[in-house]
Design a protein around this motif. Structure first.
Motif, PDB file in Angstrom:
ATOM      1  N   GLY A  90       0.875  -1.439   0.027  1.00 34.96           N
ATOM      2  CA  GLY A  90       0.044   0.107  -0.007  1.00 34.96           C
ATOM      3  C   GLY A  90       0.887   1.191  -0.065  1.00 34.96           C
ATOM      4  O   GLY A  90       0.737   2.317  -0.709  1.00 34.96           O
ATOM      5  N   LEU A  91       1.977   1.438   0.824  1.00 32.77           N
ATOM      6  CA  LEU A  91       2.950   2.611   1.039  1.00 32.77           C
ATOM      7  C   LEU A  91       3.462   2.697  -0.518  1.00 32.77           C
ATOM      8  O   LEU A  91       3.671   4.014  -0.803  1.00 32.77           O
ATOM      9  CB  LEU A  91       3.655   2.318   2.171  1.00 32.77           C
ATOM     10  CG  LEU A  91       3.220   2.647   3.545  1.00 32.77           C
ATOM     11  CD1 LEU A  91       4.391   2.004   4.304  1.00 32.77           C
ATOM     12  CD2 LEU A  91       3.048   3.945   3.665  1.00 32.77           C
ATOM     13  N   GLN A  92       3.960   1.627  -1.010  1.00 35.57           N
ATOM     14  CA  GLN A  92       4.455   1.600  -2.253  1.00 35.57           C
ATOM     15  C   GLN A  92       3.957   2.322  -3.420  1.00 35.57           C
ATOM     16  O   GLN A  92       4.001   3.050  -4.174  1.00 35.57           O
ATOM     17  CB  GLN A  92       5.117   0.311  -2.740  1.00 35.57           C
ATOM     18  CG  GLN A  92       5.920   0.174  -4.096  1.00 35.57           C
ATOM     19  CD  GLN A  92       7.159   0.210  -3.758  1.00 35.57           C
ATOM     20  OE1 GLN A  92       7.890  -0.367  -2.808  1.00 35.57           O
ATOM     21  NE2 GLN A  92       8.021   0.650  -5.034  1.00 35.57           N
ATOM     22  N   VAL A  93       2.496   1.694  -3.581  1.00 34.67           N
ATOM     23  CA  VAL A  93       1.501   2.094  -4.621  1.00 34.67           C
ATOM     24  C   VAL A  93       1.234   3.898  -4.293  1.00 34.67           C
ATOM     25  O   VAL A  93       1.353   4.609  -5.102  1.00 34.67           O
ATOM     26  CB  VAL A  93       0.369   1.381  -4.480  1.00 34.67           C
ATOM     27  CG1 VAL A  93      -0.756   2.078  -5.338  1.00 34.67           C
ATOM     28  CG2 VAL A  93       0.417   0.028  -4.934  1.00 34.67           C
ATOM     29  N   ILE A  94       0.917   4.105  -3.030  1.00 38.52           N
ATOM     30  CA  ILE A  94       0.494   5.295  -2.528  1.00 38.52           C
ATOM     31  C   ILE A  94       1.774   6.625  -3.113  1.00 38.52           C
ATOM     32  O   ILE A  94       1.668   7.624  -3.607  1.00 38.52           O
ATOM     33  CB  ILE A  94       0.188   5.513  -1.154  1.00 38.52           C
ATOM     34  CG1 ILE A  94      -1.239   4.887  -1.017  1.00 38.52           C
ATOM     35  CG2 ILE A  94       0.046   7.232  -0.740  1.00 38.52           C
ATOM     36  CD1 ILE A  94      -1.568   4.603   0.352  1.00 38.52           C
ATOM     37  N   LEU A  95       2.966   6.073  -2.663  1.00 37.48           N
ATOM     38  CA  LEU A  95       3.893   7.047  -2.784  1.00 37.48           C
ATOM     39  C   LEU A  95       4.435   7.121  -4.069  1.00 37.48           C
ATOM     40  O   LEU A  95       4.917   8.092  -4.718  1.00 37.48           O
ATOM     41  CB  LEU A  95       5.225   6.563  -1.865  1.00 37.48           C
ATOM     42  CG  LEU A  95       5.090   6.558  -0.458  1.00 37.48           C
ATOM     43  CD1 LEU A  95       6.025   5.717   0.427  1.00 37.48           C
ATOM     44  CD2 LEU A  95       5.103   8.194  -0.030  1.00 37.48           C
ATOM     45  N   GLU A  96       4.551   6.163  -4.940  1.00 35.66           N
ATOM     46  CA  GLU A  96       4.783   5.993  -6.245  1.00 35.66           C
ATOM     47  C   GLU A  96       3.689   6.807  -7.197  1.00 35.66           C
ATOM     48  O   GLU A  96       4.190   7.652  -8.061  1.00 35.66           O
ATOM     49  CB  GLU A  96       5.093   4.740  -6.949  1.00 35.66           C
ATOM     50  CG  GLU A  96       6.121   4.103  -6.696  1.00 35.66           C
ATOM     51  CD  GLU A  96       6.581   2.866  -7.376  1.00 35.66           C
ATOM     52  OE1 GLU A  96       5.975   2.542  -8.703  1.00 35.66           O
ATOM     53  OE2 GLU A  96       7.309   1.812  -7.185  1.00 35.66           O
ATOM     54  N   LEU A  97       2.474   6.709  -6.593  1.00 34.56           N
ATOM     55  CA  LEU A  97       1.438   7.515  -7.484  1.00 34.56           C
ATOM     56  C   LEU A  97       1.552   9.105  -7.211  1.00 34.56           C
ATOM     57  O   LEU A  97       1.433   9.817  -8.072  1.00 34.56           O
ATOM     58  CB  LEU A  97       0.108   6.920  -6.944  1.00 34.56           C
ATOM     59  CG  LEU A  97      -0.542   5.792  -7.774  1.00 34.56           C
ATOM     60  CD1 LEU A  97      -1.772   5.399  -6.929  1.00 34.56           C
ATOM     61  CD2 LEU A  97      -0.786   6.005  -9.122  1.00 34.56           C
ATOM     62  N   SER A  98       2.112   9.343  -5.823  1.00 34.71           N
ATOM     63  CA  SER A  98       2.264  10.832  -5.404  1.00 34.71           C
ATOM     64  C   SER A  98       3.358  11.191  -6.144  1.00 34.71           C
ATOM     65  O   SER A  98       3.222  12.442  -6.693  1.00 34.71           O
ATOM     66  CB  SER A  98       2.295  10.973  -4.021  1.00 34.71           C
ATOM     67  OG  SER A  98       1.275  10.323  -3.280  1.00 34.71           O
ATOM     68  N   ILE A  99       4.340  11.006  -6.387  1.00 32.52           N
ATOM     69  CA  ILE A  99       5.613  11.227  -6.906  1.00 32.52           C
ATOM     70  C   ILE A  99       5.411  11.276  -8.298  1.00 32.52           C
ATOM     71  O   ILE A  99       5.820  12.505  -8.848  1.00 32.52           O
ATOM     72  CB  ILE A  99       6.853  10.423  -6.668  1.00 32.52           C
ATOM     73  CG1 ILE A  99       7.190  10.227  -5.010  1.00 32.52           C
ATOM     74  CG2 ILE A  99       8.087  10.615  -7.338  1.00 32.52           C
ATOM     75  CD1 ILE A  99       8.209   9.095  -4.571  1.00 32.52           C
ATOM     76  N   SER A 100       4.677  10.354  -8.938  1.00 28.74           N
ATOM     77  CA  SER A 100       4.534  10.549 -10.314  1.00 28.74           C
ATOM     78  C   SER A 100       3.462  11.743 -10.779  1.00 28.74           C
ATOM     79  O   SER A 100       3.633  12.272 -11.556  1.00 28.74           O
ATOM     80  CB  SER A 100       3.816   9.225 -10.778  1.00 28.74           C
ATOM     81  OG  SER A 100       3.393   9.194 -12.332  1.00 28.74           O
ATOM     82  N   THR A 101       2.489  11.948  -9.769  1.00 32.09           N
ATOM     83  CA  THR A 101       1.683  13.057 -10.023  1.00 32.09           C
ATOM     84  C   THR A 101       2.283  14.253  -9.851  1.00 32.09           C
ATOM     85  O   THR A 101       2.165  15.252 -11.008  1.00 32.09           O
ATOM     86  CB  THR A 101       0.548  13.120  -9.172  1.00 32.09           C
ATOM     87  OG1 THR A 101      -0.180  11.825  -9.002  1.00 32.09           O
ATOM     88  CG2 THR A 101      -0.370  14.045  -9.061  1.00 32.09           C
ATOM     89  N   ILE A 102       3.299  14.301  -8.888  1.00 34.03           N
ATOM     90  CA  ILE A 102       3.943  15.753  -8.687  1.00 34.03           C
ATOM     91  C   ILE A 102       5.226  15.904  -9.725  1.00 34.03           C
ATOM     92  O   ILE A 102       5.199  17.075 -10.122  1.00 34.03           O
ATOM     93  CB  ILE A 102       4.533  15.716  -7.200  1.00 34.03           C
ATOM     94  CG1 ILE A 102       3.370  15.552  -6.282  1.00 34.03           C
ATOM     95  CG2 ILE A 102       5.351  16.925  -7.018  1.00 34.03           C
ATOM     96  CD1 ILE A 102       3.717  15.408  -4.730  1.00 34.03           C
ATOM     97  N   HIS A 103       5.933  14.907  -9.902  1.00 33.39           N
ATOM     98  CA  HIS A 103       7.058  15.123 -10.730  1.00 33.39           C
ATOM     99  C   HIS A 103       7.068  14.762 -12.085  1.00 33.39           C
ATOM    100  O   HIS A 103       7.939  14.672 -12.958  1.00 33.39           O
ATOM    101  CB  HIS A 103       8.346  14.526 -10.054  1.00 33.39           C
ATOM    102  CG  HIS A 103       8.587  15.257  -8.755  1.00 33.39           C
ATOM    103  ND1 HIS A 103       9.164  16.634  -8.871  1.00 33.39           N
ATOM    104  CD2 HIS A 103       8.618  14.755  -7.461  1.00 33.39           C
ATOM    105  CE1 HIS A 103       9.374  17.018  -7.136  1.00 33.39           C
ATOM    106  NE2 HIS A 103       9.016  15.800  -6.553  1.00 33.39           N
ATOM    107  N   GLY A 104       5.861  13.721 -12.277  1.00 33.02           N
ATOM    108  CA  GLY A 104       5.890  13.154 -13.800  1.00 33.02           C
ATOM    109  C   GLY A 104       6.774  11.683 -13.508  1.00 33.02           C
ATOM    110  O   GLY A 104       7.679  11.444 -12.747  1.00 33.02           O
ATOM    111  N   ARG A 105       6.361  10.666 -14.653  1.00 37.17           N
ATOM    112  CA  ARG A 105       6.950   9.411 -14.527  1.00 37.17           C
ATOM    113  C   ARG A 105       8.206   9.353 -15.285  1.00 37.17           C
ATOM    114  O   ARG A 105       8.340   9.954 -16.240  1.00 37.17           O
ATOM    115  CB  ARG A 105       5.747   8.525 -15.278  1.00 37.17           C
ATOM    116  CG  ARG A 105       6.245   7.217 -15.274  1.00 37.17           C
ATOM    117  CD  ARG A 105       5.769   6.601 -13.718  1.00 37.17           C
ATOM    118  NE  ARG A 105       6.665   5.263 -13.544  1.00 37.17           N
ATOM    119  CZ  ARG A 105       6.508   4.625 -12.660  1.00 37.17           C
ATOM    120  NH1 ARG A 105       5.815   5.083 -11.424  1.00 37.17           N
ATOM    121  NH2 ARG A 105       7.094   3.530 -12.374  1.00 37.17           N
TER     122      ARG A 105
END
Length: 601
Positions: free
Chosen positions: A49-64
């Motif tokens: 859960g933490l992995q998914v949430i954090l990766e989605l958050s970073i992707s939203t802010i900084h791009g994939r």
């Protein structure tokens, strides 16, 4: 969320699950208690859960990030090492029934599974691109096995439509021989370039070096030209987007590359201190140097940027290039001739500039040899007028743009610009204000430069006319020259002549040959002989000038004798009188410099 991202998140979730199963089987032999099973499963689900949430958050802010890239690997590693691993450590410390092996072994094991999944993905992607790329590619060697070369190889591997088929790397570093960069070997040094190209049937060489001296570029270009190899280069760092290499930015080797890749570093803070928030006036703003200076000054945030020139069309062009406003209905675009003292005074009284960059000048050497009075009126009297207006109306920072031809001046151009330096020195001594000159050589691509002349001659079918097979000149690109002019203005002291380090002089015939090679035409070169006033090799300092280092490694300074404007004749009677006056002035300069040298001893 894209399909690709969803697949990657599933990969990461399965990585945690497989690492949990691996530890449960190999470490505990599935023999944990019911309480331990509950905590182990809970920790695994929490990590996912933490992995998914954090990766989605970073992707939203900084791009994939690109899958499997260093940047993505760093982000994933940080998520696991800095966030999820501490959670397991705390749980193992506080909860008696928590399986401690999970806290220690599970995060790094999960990272290994994630890396393996990304490696498989990149391998399949590369093979798919190669299989689907039915466009004909050219066999290519990459010269430079550093970061830039590695990036080029990555881009070629993962581009959907690439023109290149890389067969290996070339690098001059002994420590990189026989290494592999991704899928490619380092096959030799620069000495082996031609042999390897012939053995591997290479058509193109990509020069992947961001910083290198001119000699390296010239050597590689000569070898490629002599052996029928197409030379492609990555652009200088300042031309890249965000400092990153991109496949569409690769370009043919050109004349600017003959100058090499010297890093030009400027102290923006010191420059901004005398430009930001000030009213800045640029004379000759429509010219090559003046217009680029205006563009760079504009980015530094002056309270007002005033563009002065006598050419209305060039003023219109530079205004458009700065902010897209071509209306010419504002008072910051000024049509004025610096020969007209009364008009200048009216402009200065109205605008009240605080900083002046004086770039207006006549600069064509053979033309001024024929019409020396025109050079006198603009370069000497015009500069005198601008200096006087600056003093009268409160300008506290004045930068006079000079030329290397003012050192050991043998031409009307050099002599009139030398007088401009001396007039600037006089006003600096009288006022104690930062009035100084900046001296440099030819700028590549400026109006009337050899580039324009040679290209026009090539368009006409030749021949290209060069004065002498051994003639050399100092060259610098326009942006580089203007950056250093701004820097010199920041570090210079009153009366200084700041002399820019132009690097190594370039043979004019090399420039001609490079342009002919770029054109693909059979053009001859005709040598005409040196013209009156021309030197075989320009110098940046005269023999009598005592150079001193400045705070910038690419800028030196010299002192020139001051010249009282009252000693400058208003209007010589004609051509011969101007030439006689300039010769007398040159003799007086040599005498004054010799006196300086004697006093120093």
């Amino acid at each position: 969320m894209t399909l690709k991202m969803g697949i990657l998140l599933c990969f990461d979730a399965f990585a945690w699950f497989f690492s949990f199963v691996t530890i449960a089987v190999l470490r505990y032999d599935l023999g944990m208690t019911d309480e331990q099973w509950r905590w182990a499963i809970g920790y695994t689900l929490l990590a996912i859960g933490l992995q998914v949430i954090l990766e989605l958050s970073i992707s939203t802010i900084h791009g994939r990030q690109q899958v499997g890239s260093f940047e993505e690997a760093f982000i994933v590693s940080c998520i696991v090492a800095l966030l999820i691993f501490p959670v397991g450590f705390v749980m193992s410390t506080l909860i008696f029934d928590f399986p401690r092996a999970l806290a220690i072994i599970m995060p790094p094991l999960a990272l290994i599974y994630m890396a393996a999944a990304r490696g498989v993905y990149r391998l399949l992607q590369t093979r798919r691109v190669i299989a689907n790329n039915d466009k004909k590619t050219v066999r290519t060697l990459v010269y430079g096995a550093g970061e830039a070369g590695y990036r080029v190889a990555e881009l070629v591997d993962h581009a959907d439509d690439t023109p290149y088929d890389i067969v290996g790397f070339i690098d001059d570093s002994p420590g990189k021989q026989r290494l592999r960069l991704g899928n490619y070997k380092v096959r030799g040094t620069g000495e082996d370039l031609v042999r390897i190209a012939q053995e591997r049937q290479v058509d193109t060489v990509i020069l992947a070096i961001t910083k290198a001296p001119a000699e390296v570029f010239k050597r590689i270009a000569s070898e490629c030209t002599a052996n029928g190899l197409n030379l492609v280069v990555i652009p200088p760092v300042q031309e890249m987007i965000g400092g990153k290499v991109s496949l569409d930015r690769l370009r043919q080797f050109n004349v600017a590359d003959l100058l090499g890749r010297r890093p030009i570093e400027t102290d923006l803070r010191s420059i901004a201190d005398y430009v930001m928030g000030k009213r800045v006036l640029v004379t000759g703003a429509g010219g090559s140097i003046g217009s680029e200076l205006a563009r760079q000054v504009y980015k530094l945030g002056p309270s007002k940027l005033i563009l002065l020139d006598r050419d209305e069309s060039e003023l219109h062009a530079v205004r458009l290039s700065i902010d897209g406003d071509g209306l010419l209905d504002t008072d910051d675009v000024v049509l004025c001739d610096i020969r007209d003292q009364a008009a200048l005074n009216a402009i200065f009284e109205d605008q009240r500039p605080q900083v002046v960059f004086h770039a207006a000048a006549l600069k064509h050497l053979p033309m001024l040899e024929r019409y020396p009075l025109e050079g006198w009126k603009t370069n000497t009297l015009g500069t005198r007028n601008v200096l006087q207006a600056s003093r009268d109306f409160g300008v506290d920072h004045f930068v006079n743009i000079s030329t290397d031809k003012a050192a050991d001046a043998t031409s009307v151009l050099g002599q009139t610009k030398r007088l401009a330096e001396r007039l600037t020195s006089f006003h600096a001594q009288e006022s104690g204000l930062n009035y100084l000159s900046v001296r440099f050589g030819n700028v590549l691509g400026s109006r009337g430069s050899v580039l324009f002349t040679f290209r026009a001659q090539i368009e006409r079918g030749g021949p290209i006319t060069v004065t002498h097979p051994d003639v050399t000149r100092y060259f610098m690109t326009i942006p580089e020259a203007c950056q250093l002019v701004l820097q010199a203005g920041a570090i210079g002291t009153p009366g200084d002549v700041m002399v820019l380090d132009m690097g190594e002089p370039v043979k004019i015939v090399d420039v001609a040959e490079r342009l002919i090679a770029e054109s693909g035409k059979d053009i001859s070169i005709h040598f005409t002989g040196l013209r009156k006033g021309e030197k075989l090799h320009e110098v940046l300092f005269s023999d009598l000038e005592d150079r001193a280092p400045s705070a910038h490694p690419l800028i030196n300074s010299v002192q020139v004798p001051a010249l009282d404007p009252a000693d400058v004749p208003e209007q010589p009677a004609g051509r011969e009188e101007v030439l006689a006056l300039l010769e007398d002035t040159r003799a007086s300069v040599d005498t004054a410099l010799a006196e300086y040298e004697w006093q120093d001893q």
